[in-house]
Scaffold this motif. Structure first.
Motif, PDB file in Angstrom:
ATOM      1  N   HIS A  87      81.488  13.203  48.448  1.00 17.46           N
ATOM      2  CA  HIS A  87      82.238  13.830  47.355  1.00 17.46           C
ATOM      3  C   HIS A  87      81.234  14.266  46.291  1.00 17.46           C
ATOM      4  O   HIS A  87      80.726  13.444  45.523  1.00 17.46           O
ATOM      5  CB  HIS A  87      83.255  12.837  46.777  1.00 17.46           C
ATOM      6  N   TRP A  94      87.077   5.088  51.906  1.00 15.87           N
ATOM      7  CA  TRP A  94      88.495   4.838  51.583  1.00 15.87           C
ATOM      8  C   TRP A  94      88.805   3.379  51.870  1.00 15.87           C
ATOM      9  O   TRP A  94      88.593   2.894  52.976  1.00 15.87           O
ATOM     10  CB  TRP A  94      89.395   5.737  52.418  1.00 15.87           C
ATOM     11  N   ALA A 102      89.703   5.543  46.793  1.00 11.73           N
ATOM     12  CA  ALA A 102      88.289   5.855  47.016  1.00 11.73           C
ATOM     13  C   ALA A 102      87.412   4.825  46.311  1.00 11.73           C
ATOM     14  O   ALA A 102      87.713   4.393  45.195  1.00 11.73           O
ATOM     15  CB  ALA A 102      87.973   7.257  46.517  1.00 11.73           C
ATOM     16  N   ARG A 103      86.310   4.442  46.954  1.00 12.23           N
ATOM     17  CA  ARG A 103      85.362   3.491  46.386  1.00 12.23           C
ATOM     18  C   ARG A 103      83.954   4.100  46.465  1.00 12.23           C
ATOM     19  O   ARG A 103      83.496   4.478  47.548  1.00 12.23           O
ATOM     20  CB  ARG A 103      85.405   2.181  47.169  1.00 12.23           C
ATOM     21  N   ASN A 104      83.280   4.210  45.330  1.00 14.39           N
ATOM     22  CA  ASN A 104      81.903   4.708  45.312  1.00 14.39           C
ATOM     23  C   ASN A 104      80.963   3.653  45.891  1.00 14.39           C
ATOM     24  O   ASN A 104      81.084   2.455  45.585  1.00 14.39           O
ATOM     25  CB  ASN A 104      81.474   5.052  43.888  1.00 14.39           C
ATOM     26  N   GLN A 148      81.359   7.945  49.151  1.00 16.66           N
ATOM     27  CA  GLN A 148      82.552   7.126  48.982  1.00 16.66           C
ATOM     28  C   GLN A 148      83.078   6.668  50.330  1.00 16.66           C
ATOM     29  O   GLN A 148      82.753   7.239  51.377  1.00 16.66           O
ATOM     30  CB  GLN A 148      83.654   7.911  48.248  1.00 16.66           C
ATOM     31  N   ALA A 203      93.924  10.295  47.335  1.00 16.46           N
ATOM     32  CA  ALA A 203      94.114   9.042  46.606  1.00 16.46           C
ATOM     33  C   ALA A 203      95.571   8.606  46.623  1.00 16.46           C
ATOM     34  O   ALA A 203      96.491   9.426  46.498  1.00 16.46           O
ATOM     35  CB  ALA A 203      93.613   9.199  45.177  1.00 16.46           C
TER      36      ALA A 203
END
Length: 358
Positions: free
Chosen positions: A286, A293, A304-306, A291, A339
């Motif tokens: 992104h 999921w 979403a998680r960085n 990221q 999301a």
């Protein structure tokens, strides 16, 4: 009042249908002190010889070809021996002359002894004749040594293999004039085989700490050999800025491990800090951020998680930060999600074990 009655009679709007995406997932598990590393290299011989003549001259015969398998002592190239033959003949003549002087000196010593016994010569004359005899014998030994040296030079006009092996390169042809010591033939010895690899400076300690190494070649993907680190260069290459390393292969099969084959060296158990490994298909790019999921186990909705990526290996990658372990991560269908979307878990994989990749 009539408007309210008409509104009550109007049909109600049906609720909007939410798209539930089926996805594949796994439960991210933290490894316990084991991270794999893979290096590419080339099959080489343990002993590589750069052969050259011990005397200079013109090559008159090339007796082998590149790829020829030779035995120890087998002739490879031949120089013109005419110059060395003349030197051998000249040295032989010097030996004959020195031998004649020795014989004459012995006669002179005997004559002086006889004259001294009859008081016709002095002791000093006898001493001088003995000194001349010693000088003549020393000159004879020197001439014989030169004769042997020239005979050796004549033998040096034939370049022979120093061991059993394969000719991998020839740098001169018949008609070329070469100097003494100039490398003209490269030989790879039979027997031990190694893999040469290049290591970036950030991975040197990992290779040193590897408990075991596994070697494979592209030609035989199902075959694996055990290896060990034999040599690690103390300085980097001036061009690539990497460290050269040699991995010795245990019990190599010469019929399979041919010189020049592309090989891979895998270190399956490099000690280090714990890490999480995920398949590459789970990573979403992104903009400039990476990221994944994460699925909420109660609502089955994604968020979403960085994350920060570590080293990649084959079809998996290490997660340097962003996950703690135990999260449900989407591994297939990541590009069709948004999301807070509800998903349906399909074939959820178990926690990734140490050193494994899905």
């Amino acid at each position: 009042m009539a408007a309210h009655i008409l509104a009550g009679c109007a049909p109600s709007q049906p609720p909007e249908h939410e798209d539930v995406r089926p996805v594949r997932t796994l439960i991210a598990g933290r490894t316990t002190g084991s991270v794999g590393a893979n290096y590419s290299g080339e099959i080489r011989s343990r002993y590589e010889s750069q052969l050259g003549f011990r005397t200079g001259g013109k090559i008159v015969a090339r007796l082998v070809e590149v790829g020829s398998h030779v035995k120890r002592g087998q002739p490879l190239l031949q120089l013109d021996p005419s110059q060395e033959m003349l030197m051998v003949n000249a040295a032989g003549a010097d030996v004959d002359a020195a031998r004649s002087r020795v014989a004459q000196s012995k006669i002179d010593v005997q004559r002086a002894q006889q004259l001294l016994a009859k008081n016709f010569a002095s002791q000093a004359e006898l001493d001088n004749q003995r000194l001349a005899l010693d000088q003549a014998e020393a000159q004879l030994r020197s001439a014989q040594a030169r004769q042997q040296m020239n005979a050796n030079l004549r033998g040096f006009t034939t370049l022979v293999a120093d061991r059993d092996g394969v000719v991998s390169a020839i740098n001169a042809e018949a008609g070329s004039v070469v100097a003494a010591g100039q490398p003209v033939v490269t030989m790879d010895a039979d027997g031990e085989r190694e893999v040469t690899i290049s290591i970036p400076e950030s991975r040197v300690d990992e290779l040193r700490k590897a408990k075991s190494l596994q070697v494979s070649v592209w030609a035989y993907p199902g075959k694996v050999w055990n290896g060990s680190l034999r040599e690690l260069a103390p300085a980097t290459d001036s061009v690539t800025r990497t460290y050269s390393a040699r991995i010795a292969i245990e019990q190599p099969d010469p019929a399979l491990l041919r010189l020049g084959m592309t090989a891979s060296v895998f270190a399956p158990d490099i000690e280090g800090s714990s890490a999480i490994r995920l398949p590459l298909t789970a990573i979403v790019y992104h903009e400039v951020q990476r990221q994944v999921w994460i699925v909420d186990p109660k609502t089955k909705r994604v968020a979403a998680r960085n994350i920060q990526l570590g080293a990649a290996q084959k079809d998996s990658v290490l997660i340097a930060s962003g996950l703690t372990g135990g999260e449900i991560v989407v591994t297939a269908g990541v590009h069709q999600l948004h999301a807070d979307q509800q998903v349906k878990l399909v074939d959820q994989a178990p926690v990734v074990a140490s050193g494994e990749s899905k």
